[in-house]
Design an enzyme around this catalytic site. Sequence first.
Site, short mmCIF file in Angstrom:
data_model
loop_
_atom_site.label_atom_id
_atom_site.label_comp_id
_atom_site.label_asym_id
_atom_site.label_seq_id
_atom_site.Cartn_x
_atom_site.Cartn_y
_atom_site.Cartn_z
CG ASP A 81 -2.10 0.94 1.10
OD1 ASP A 81 -2.23 1.63 0.06
OD2 ASP A 81 -2.92 1.00 2.04
N GLY A 82 0.27 2.35 -0.38
CA GLY A 82 0.93 3.65 -0.36
C GLY A 82 0.81 4.31 1.00
CE LYS A 94 -2.18 2.85 4.45
NZ LYS A 94 -2.36 3.44 3.11
N GLY A 95 -4.79 7.25 4.78
CA GLY A 95 -6.22 7.56 4.81
C GLY A 95 -6.59 8.78 4.00
N GLY A 96 -5.62 9.30 3.24
CA GLY A 96 -5.96 10.43 2.35
C GLY A 96 -7.09 10.07 1.40
CD GLU A 103 -5.68 2.50 3.03
OE1 GLU A 103 -5.68 2.83 1.84
OE2 GLU A 103 -5.34 3.26 3.95
CE LYS A 121 2.43 10.91 -1.25
NZ LYS A 121 1.85 9.71 -1.79
#
Length: 218
Positions: A81-82, A94-96, A103, A121
């Site tokens: 994941d990104g 995360k969670g943008g 996730e 990032k």
Amino acid sequence: MTQDEQKRAAAQAAIQHIPAGSIVGVGTGSTANYFIDELARIRHKIEGAVASSEATAQRLGGHGIEVVDLNSVDILPVYIDGSDEITEHLHMIKGGGGALTREKIVAAVAKRFICIADQSKLVKILGKFPLPVEVIPMARSYVAREIIRLGGQPMLRQGFTTDNGNMILDVYGMQILNPVELETTLNQITGVVTNGLFARRGADLLLLGTDNGVRTMV
Ligand code: 5RP
């Protein structure tokens, strides 16, 4: 390299970490989308994928990759994941894209979390990117007041509903010096489903797309 080229390079590098015959956990967002496109090339070598969002499930399905229910999976060797922000300790925000809860669930099940990201990032301290917090709708105002007491400035993400039918508060103005502690504190507020800090379970490996190629950090 452009930011998109860095994302694609990191996604390509992740392919070599996918064990043959495995079910792969797949994240959400533009970097994860590059990964899905790469995964499609080796789809005959994997058994399927667990999706962290409806959008990811759709993209996987569009490429002919079987989408597997997490509840029917015993072993998930890897989750890719990104991230919106990541430190050298591999703690993340995360969670943008609003998929933080699913996730976090898929990441919890996976043996390894491999983060793929472009160089923008990587940060020294988390918190410039507003921290997403998923809340049960009726608790929105209460949770917002509690977050203000903790020193954050919550803003309701307008016109957005998560895949779980909830709302997102994006929290501005936090310099997150102790991400493990804040992750725990926020999750203890009644009405919070989860927050976008991935610190208690951070990444195990970072593949960072840079101007000089893909950097590996552990
Ligand atoms: C989605 C996420 C994404 O991983 C994060 O927002 C990074 O997105 P992108 O790869 O588009 O920069 O947490 O909920």
